[in-house]
Design an enzyme around this catalytic site. Structure first.
Site, PDB file in Angstrom:
ATOM      1  N   GLU A  97      41.531  36.427  44.185  1.00 48.54           N
ATOM      2  CA  GLU A  97      41.843  35.590  43.017  1.00 48.54           C
ATOM      3  C   GLU A  97      42.446  36.377  41.871  1.00 48.54           C
ATOM      4  O   GLU A  97      41.987  37.467  41.553  1.00 48.54           O
ATOM      5  CB  GLU A  97      40.543  35.002  42.470  1.00 48.54           C
ATOM      6  CG  GLU A  97      40.085  33.802  43.219  1.00 48.54           C
ATOM      7  CD  GLU A  97      38.838  33.201  42.571  1.00 48.54           C
ATOM      8  OE1 GLU A  97      38.096  32.544  43.302  1.00 48.54           O
ATOM      9  OE2 GLU A  97      38.624  33.391  41.366  1.00 48.54           O
ATOM     10  N   GLY A 168      34.783  41.148  42.775  1.00 49.03           N
ATOM     11  CA  GLY A 168      34.475  42.546  43.061  1.00 49.03           C
ATOM     12  C   GLY A 168      33.904  43.310  41.896  1.00 49.03           C
ATOM     13  O   GLY A 168      33.934  42.858  40.750  1.00 49.03           O
ATOM     14  N   CYS A 342      34.179  33.679  38.620  1.00 44.60           N
ATOM     15  CA  CYS A 342      34.680  34.627  39.588  1.00 44.60           C
ATOM     16  C   CYS A 342      34.374  34.219  41.016  1.00 44.60           C
ATOM     17  O   CYS A 342      33.268  33.856  41.363  1.00 44.60           O
ATOM     18  CB  CYS A 342      34.173  36.006  39.193  1.00 44.60           C
ATOM     19  SG  CYS A 342      32.936  36.764  40.147  1.00 44.60           S
TER      20      CYS A 342
HETATM   21  N1  SAH Z   1      31.531  42.756  39.058  1.00 43.12           N
HETATM   22  C1  SAH Z   1      31.798  42.808  37.681  1.00 43.12           C
HETATM   23  C2  SAH Z   1      33.063  42.075  37.286  1.00 43.12           C
HETATM   24  C3  SAH Z   1      33.341  40.764  37.965  1.00 43.12           C
HETATM   25  S1  SAH Z   1      32.260  39.439  37.533  1.00 43.12           S
HETATM   26  C4  SAH Z   1      30.601  42.293  36.884  1.00 43.12           C
HETATM   27  O1  SAH Z   1      29.707  41.725  37.489  1.00 43.12           O
HETATM   28  O2  SAH Z   1      30.576  42.503  35.682  1.00 43.12           O
HETATM   29  C5  SAH Z   1      32.755  39.068  35.869  1.00 43.12           C
HETATM   30  C6  SAH Z   1      31.710  38.355  35.076  1.00 43.12           C
HETATM   31  O3  SAH Z   1      31.506  37.026  35.578  1.00 43.12           O
HETATM   32  C7  SAH Z   1      30.347  39.037  35.096  1.00 43.12           C
HETATM   33  O4  SAH Z   1      29.836  39.135  33.800  1.00 43.12           O
HETATM   34  C8  SAH Z   1      29.533  38.094  35.949  1.00 43.12           C
HETATM   35  O5  SAH Z   1      28.158  38.202  35.687  1.00 43.12           O
HETATM   36  C9  SAH Z   1      30.123  36.765  35.570  1.00 43.12           C
HETATM   37  N2  SAH Z   1      29.831  35.680  36.506  1.00 43.12           N
HETATM   38  C10 SAH Z   1      29.778  35.741  37.849  1.00 43.12           C
HETATM   39  N3  SAH Z   1      29.470  34.545  38.364  1.00 43.12           N
HETATM   40  C11 SAH Z   1      29.318  33.701  37.331  1.00 43.12           C
HETATM   41  C12 SAH Z   1      28.992  32.318  37.212  1.00 43.12           C
HETATM   42  N4  SAH Z   1      28.752  31.580  38.289  1.00 43.12           N
HETATM   43  N5  SAH Z   1      28.926  31.791  35.990  1.00 43.12           N
HETATM   44  C13 SAH Z   1      29.168  32.529  34.877  1.00 43.12           C
HETATM   45  N6  SAH Z   1      29.477  33.834  34.915  1.00 43.12           N
HETATM   46  C14 SAH Z   1      29.555  34.428  36.140  1.00 43.12           C
HETATM   47 FE1  SF4 Z   2      29.815  41.350  42.238  1.00 40.44          FE
HETATM   48 FE2  SF4 Z   2      29.742  38.888  41.263  1.00 40.44          FE
HETATM   49 FE3  SF4 Z   2      27.758  40.559  40.750  1.00 40.44          FE
HETATM   50 FE4  SF4 Z   2      30.143  40.957  39.590  1.00 40.44          FE
HETATM   51  S1  SF4 Z   2      28.778  39.206  39.278  1.00 40.44           S
HETATM   52  S2  SF4 Z   2      28.831  42.483  40.606  1.00 40.44           S
HETATM   53  S3  SF4 Z   2      31.479  40.244  41.244  1.00 40.44           S
HETATM   54  S4  SF4 Z   2      28.323  39.803  42.770  1.00 40.44           S
END
Ligand code: SAH
Ligand code: SF4
Length: 356
Positions: A97, A168, A342
């Site tokens: 994505e 990721g 994400c």
């Molecule tokens: N792996 C890294 C970057 C990708 S995720 C990390 O975890 O920081 C980017 C952001 O999206 C992170 O802060 C993560 O906690 C948030 N995120 C993931 N899934 C989500 C969801 N379902 N609702 C809201 N935020 C989410």
């Molecule tokens: Fe990986 Fe999603 Fe956790 Fe970020 S929020 S570390 S992308 S599993």
């Protein structure tokens, strides 16, 4: 194995061309074509010097080198027109994505760093998928170039901001991400300023310390989501490997070594981490840190039963943190109808396939 010209920094490209008998100036032209003009097919450029054209034609034809120009396998605009999600198809058919969001002149791209993710955060669609593989630098750069092409086609100025918040964990793919950043920040190419770039991590402690040591000038975002070891481990399995205590110590060291503020992300989940007590605990945990807290209401995912906080809880939470002296913002849930968040677009596509 075929290597990608998009994996190379300017210096590496120059070294390659010189080793192939071309002149250093040819590297400047090729860099300008691929990275500054963001041309998908450099051979379309009419003014390429004949030796460069001949070499490029040969290596691309032979397959000793390739370009990362992934085709779009889906393209979903939000109804408000402010968010555009793309699924890009990598050479091995992995789909990742890339999101473009924002208003004229102020566009941000959100890029992926891995196919899937090994960290397993329970609320995250990418975590629910599991880890597939790391992306190469060229596959990361390709997403930024894609966004740049889309914006230019629309007559927009280029990208202003870039966030590593797609699929990721960037610091689990440290070397590829940092090489990609060197390429993206190159002033002769995409030229995105380091201060316009945010790298978000779930809390890979060695990566945070290494960014500080190398004095990497990007903004660092740390996904916190809980302020005790027990609560955090329930949401983020990676907390077992890098406990909260070590993470906060690494953040203090990062602050001290770099003088840079850290942006903490807190996904607000109804009844799980959104009470006034939780807000007070963050304030205690982050005491003395140069920190900004971003509150993001949860986007619901198929594999997790949690729901987003209501507005009143989010507002109270926000106020407590502000009163405790932390700059704090509630991020708007933009483009929610595009399955924002994400990994959710890919997850939605996979479940449609399963259903079919
Ligand atoms: N792996 C890294 C970057 C990708 S995720 C990390 O975890 O920081 C980017 C952001 O999206 C992170 O802060 C993560 O906690 C948030 N995120 C993931 N899934 C989500 C969801 N379902 N609702 C809201 N935020 C989410
Ligand atoms: Fe990986 Fe999603 Fe956790 Fe970020 S929020 S570390 S992308 S599993």
């Amino acid at each position: 194995m075929t290597r990608s010209l998009h994996d190379l920094t300017f210096d590496q490209l120059r070294e390659l061309l010189v080793s192939e008998g071309l002149r250093p100036a040819h590297a400047g032209t090729l860099w300008n074509t691929l990275q500054f003009r963001a041309m998908a097919d450099p051979l379309v450029r009419e003014d390429l010097a004949p030796p460069l054209r001949k070499w490029l034609t040969r290596v691309l034809h032979e397959g000793s080198w390739m370009l990362d120009v992934p085709p779009v396998s889906s393209d979903t605009p939000s109804s408000d027109g402010l968010t555009h999600k793309f699924l890009l198809r990598m050479a091995d058919a992995q789909e990742i994505e890339t999101v473009i969001m924002g208003y004229t002149g102020r566009h941000t791209a959100c890029v992926s760093t891995q196919a899937g993710c090994a960290m397993g955060c329970v609320f995250c669609a990418t975590g629910q998928m599991g880890f597939v593989r790391h992306l190469r630098p060229g596959e990361i750069v390709a997403q930024v170039l894609h966004a740049q092409r889309i914006l230019r086609t629309k007559g927009e100025k280029g990208l202003r901001n870039l966030v590593f918040m797609g699929m990721g964990e960037p610091l689990h793919n440290y070397d590829a991400v940092m090489t990609a950043l060197d390429i993206i920040c190159d002033t002769r190419g995409l030229n995105i300023g380091p201060s316009k770039i945010s790298v978000s991590t779930v809390g890979v402690v060695p990566g945070i310390l290494r960014m500080a040591e190398e004095n990497r000038p990007y903004n660092l975002a740390v996904s916190l989501h809980a302020a005790t070891e027990e609560e955090r481990a329930k949401l983020i399995p990676a907390n077992q490997r890098w406990p909260l205590a070590d993470l906060i110590a690494a953040c203090r060291s990062y602050n001290a070594r770099t003088g840079r503020r850290i942006f903490f992300a807190w996904t607000l989940i109804h009844g799980v981490n959104d009470t006034p007590e939780h807000a007070k605990r963050i304030a205690e945990l982050l005491h003395g840190l140069d920190a900004h807290v971003n509150l993001i209401p949860l986007n619901r995912t198929e594999g997790y039963t949690g729901t987003e906080s209501d507005d009143a809880s989010a507002d109270t939470f926000h106020r407590i943190l502000q009163d405790a002296g932390f700059p704090c913002t509630i991020r708007q849930r933009r483009g929610i109808d595009v399955a924002a968040g994400c990994g959710q677009l890919k997850a939605a596509k996979q479940s449609r396939r399963k259903a079919a």
